[in-house]
Enzyme design. Structure first.
Site, short mmCIF file in Angstrom:
data_model
loop_
_atom_site.label_atom_id
_atom_site.label_comp_id
_atom_site.label_asym_id
_atom_site.label_seq_id
_atom_site.Cartn_x
_atom_site.Cartn_y
_atom_site.Cartn_z
N LYS A 71 1.67 6.14 -4.44
CA LYS A 71 2.79 7.09 -4.58
C LYS A 71 3.31 7.61 -3.24
O LYS A 71 4.50 7.80 -3.06
CB LYS A 71 2.37 8.26 -5.48
CG LYS A 71 1.25 9.09 -4.92
CD LYS A 71 0.13 9.32 -5.89
CE LYS A 71 -0.89 8.23 -5.91
NZ LYS A 71 -2.09 8.57 -6.65
N ASP A 103 0.01 15.11 -3.77
CA ASP A 103 -0.01 13.92 -4.63
C ASP A 103 0.99 14.10 -5.79
O ASP A 103 1.79 13.21 -6.09
CB ASP A 103 -1.44 13.74 -5.15
CG ASP A 103 -1.58 12.67 -6.20
OD1 ASP A 103 -1.77 11.51 -5.83
OD2 ASP A 103 -1.47 13.00 -7.40
N LYS A 126 4.63 11.97 -6.65
CA LYS A 126 4.99 11.44 -7.98
C LYS A 126 6.30 12.05 -8.44
O LYS A 126 7.14 11.37 -9.04
CB LYS A 126 3.87 11.77 -8.98
CG LYS A 126 2.57 11.06 -8.66
CD LYS A 126 1.42 11.62 -9.47
CE LYS A 126 0.12 10.94 -9.06
NZ LYS A 126 -1.06 11.58 -9.62
N GLY A 132 -8.53 7.35 -12.53
CA GLY A 132 -9.63 6.47 -12.95
C GLY A 132 -9.26 5.01 -12.83
O GLY A 132 -8.09 4.63 -12.96
N1 LIG Z 1 -8.17 6.29 -8.15
C1 LIG Z 1 -7.21 6.67 -9.00
O1 LIG Z 1 -7.50 7.24 -10.06
C2 LIG Z 1 -5.76 6.38 -8.70
C3 LIG Z 1 -4.78 6.73 -9.65
C4 LIG Z 1 -3.43 6.42 -9.40
C5 LIG Z 1 -3.09 5.80 -8.20
N2 LIG Z 1 -4.07 5.51 -7.27
C6 LIG Z 1 -3.66 4.86 -6.03
O2 LIG Z 1 -4.25 3.56 -5.99
C7 LIG Z 1 -4.52 3.19 -4.64
C8 LIG Z 1 -5.99 2.79 -4.50
O3 LIG Z 1 -6.79 3.90 -4.84
P1 LIG Z 1 -8.37 3.75 -5.08
O4 LIG Z 1 -8.78 5.02 -5.77
O5 LIG Z 1 -8.70 2.45 -5.69
O6 LIG Z 1 -8.91 3.79 -3.58
P2 LIG Z 1 -10.40 3.48 -3.10
O7 LIG Z 1 -11.36 3.47 -4.25
O8 LIG Z 1 -10.68 4.41 -1.98
O9 LIG Z 1 -10.31 1.97 -2.56
C9 LIG Z 1 -9.46 1.65 -1.51
C10 LIG Z 1 -9.57 0.17 -1.20
O10 LIG Z 1 -8.64 -0.12 -0.17
C11 LIG Z 1 -9.27 -0.94 0.79
N3 LIG Z 1 -8.61 -0.79 2.08
C12 LIG Z 1 -8.38 0.34 2.79
N4 LIG Z 1 -7.68 0.07 3.92
C13 LIG Z 1 -7.48 -1.28 3.90
C14 LIG Z 1 -6.84 -2.18 4.79
N5 LIG Z 1 -6.28 -1.76 5.92
N6 LIG Z 1 -6.82 -3.51 4.47
C15 LIG Z 1 -7.39 -3.95 3.33
N7 LIG Z 1 -8.02 -3.14 2.43
C16 LIG Z 1 -8.06 -1.82 2.73
C17 LIG Z 1 -10.70 -0.45 0.80
O11 LIG Z 1 -11.50 -1.46 1.39
P3 LIG Z 1 -13.12 -1.35 1.45
O12 LIG Z 1 -13.55 -1.65 0.04
O13 LIG Z 1 -13.48 -2.40 2.40
O14 LIG Z 1 -13.42 0.05 1.88
C18 LIG Z 1 -10.95 -0.25 -0.69
O15 LIG Z 1 -11.33 -1.46 -1.30
C19 LIG Z 1 -4.10 4.40 -3.78
O16 LIG Z 1 -2.78 4.22 -3.34
C20 LIG Z 1 -4.13 5.56 -4.76
O17 LIG Z 1 -3.25 6.61 -4.41
C21 LIG Z 1 -5.38 5.78 -7.50
#
Ligand SMILES: NC(=O)c1ccc[n+]([C@@H]2O[C@H](COP(=O)([O-])OP(=O)(O)OC[C@H]3O[C@@H](n4cnc5c(N)ncnc54)[C@H](OP(=O)(O)O)[C@@H]3O)[C@@H](O)[C@H]2O)c1
Length: 388
Positions: free
Chosen positions: A95, A191, A195, A293
């Site tokens: 977002k 955040d 959105k 999630g």
């Molecule tokens: N979690 C939620 O509930 C949620 C909900 C809506 C939207 N989102 C959005 O979804 C996205 C991902 O969130 P998440 O919760 O999955 O994050 P996360 O659990 O912290 O995972 C982030 C991932 O990104 C990888 N990463 C970070 N920098 C990188 C780079 N430069 N090159 C390649 N990979 C890289 C990390 O690698 P490593 O594994 O090697 O550390 C990890 O695998 C974000 O934009 C977030 O705002 C999340």
């Protein structure tokens, strides 16, 4: 058409998407490569899937769909714009990236012919972007408002229903993977603001710059505020709102609100998000779903992958309707202000003060004044909430 996916990120959402893809039938998709960052982490898939070099995906001609799910919005900007420029369709959940570069990303899609879908970025599992874009494409909306941040709502639920401390509730939310890498993004209302900026675009056809939008979260919430709400039978929820002020102007802001039991968002609890859409003819509709999630968010990404395969792209219909709303902060709202230093209330120019008590007041204020005073309120560790 078959999608050959290059996936960026294998965290909560990346792994959630992998599970959703494994559990689905009928969609012709294959993840070819996954870019990650940290070589020391153990992975649940064989090594040959992973790369630390983003160009291995971006330069792979067989990969026709880039799915960007990393937690670094600057790197995500690089990935998403490079992929679009190479003519690859993109799905993203980021977002902050979309909100900060909204106009440019819309333009880039027009120039390259590639599409960018981002349903998961705005309220995770609730299909609000596509609903605004397709269902409400021709209806005049009076407002879109809701609980847009699952982690804040989770913490607020634990504080108000289970009397947990802020630290305990935060720890639980982090363990469940609901909290962003920078918790201030969630709990400071940023955040929700990102959105809101995306939703404002699809609801009213206006590109609003995130820094122009007032946001206030729950980082300074005190037990006194919770007790104040409880005594009056109210609940505190952080609510993001965009509304039409008149034929020419809209406003939007994120602020905690005191909600009465009769309010439709009152019972939206834990990591759930809730959105009300008020429209001229269809009246009010309420959407509720998981706002955080891996699986709920992964499922929204999955639906975007499926839509991309069907050739779907956003047409940005509201931008093409030439209504040309202007974004304005010139609107009066009623707020509760709890302060620590009595000097603070003297500094803030209220249009009217209705009620005053020990360390708090309730008054009417122009949103623009509030925007200008946000730094002083933060400095005081004060708390504000909209009242009705
Ligand atoms: N979690 C939620 O509930 C949620 C909900 C809506 C939207 N989102 C959005 O979804 C996205 C991902 O969130 P998440 O919760 O999955 O994050 P996360 O659990 O912290 O995972 C982030 C991932 O990104 C990888 N990463 C970070 N920098 C990188 C780079 N430069 N090159 C390649 N990979 C890289 C990390 O690698 P490593 O594994 O090697 O550390 C990890 O695998 C974000 O934009 C977030 O705002 C999340």
């Amino acid at each position: 058409m078959k999608a050959v996916i290059g996936l960026f990120g294998y965290g909560s959402v990346g792994q959630g998407l992998h599970d959703v893809l494994n559990g689905s039938r009928g969609l012709k998709v294959a993840i070819k490569r996954i870019a990650i960052k940290d070589p020391s982490k153990g992975r649940s898939l064989p090594d040959h899937y992973f790369t630390f070099d983003m160009n291995e995906i971006l330069n792979d001609k067989e990969i026709n769909l880039v799915v960007e799910l990393i937690n670094d919005s600057e790197k995500a900007y690089e990935i998403v714009t490079s992929a679009l420029k190479k003519g690859k369709n993109v799905v993203s959940a980021n977002k902050k990236l979309i909100a900060e570069h909204f106009e440019e990303l819309v333009q880039l899609q027009l120039e390259t012919g590639a599409s960018l879908l981002y349903e998961a970025s705005s309220c995770s599992s609730i299909p609000i972007v596509r609903t605004l874009e397709e269902y409400y494409d021709n209806e005049m909306l009076s407002s879109v408002s809701g609980i847009f941040n699952g982690s804040s709502n989770y913490v607020l639920t634990k504080l108000q229903k289970e009397s947990l401390s802020y630290q305990e509730a935060l720890k639980q939310a982090q363990e469940l993977g609901f909290v962003e890498k920078e918790p201030a993004l969630d709990f400071g209302g940023y955040d929700a603001k990102y959105k809101l900026v995306i939703i404002t675009g699809h609801a009213y056809g206006v590109f609003v710059k995130p820094h122009e939008v007032f946001n206030f979260g729950i980082t300074h919430l005190h037990q006194k505020d919770i007790d104040f709400a409880k005594e009056k039978g109210l609940k505190i929820k952080t609510v993001a709102t965009v509304k039409r002020l008149d034929d020419k102007r809209i406003t939007c802001y994120v602020i905690p609100q005191f909600l009465a039991e009769s309010h439709q968002l009152y019972n939206v609890e834990n990591e759930d998000n809730g959105i009300t859409v008020d429209a001229a003819f269809s009246n009010r509709q309420l959407f509720i779903g998981k706002g955080s999630g891996g699986h709920p968010t992964g499922s929204a990404v999955f639906f975007d992958i499926s839509a991309t395969l069907d050739g779907y792209r956003y047409q940005y219909k509201k931008f093409n309707q030439s209504i040309n709303y202007e974004y304005s902060r010139n609107v009066e709202i009623d707020i509760y202000l709890r302060y620590n230093d009595p000097e603070l209330k003297k500094k803030i120019e209220f249009s009217a003060i209705g009620q005053e008590g020990e360390g708090y007041l309730i008054g009417k204020i122009n949103l623009d004044t509030l925007y200008m005073m946000r730094g002083a309120i933060h400095k005081d560790n004060g708390f504000i909430a909209e009242v009705f």
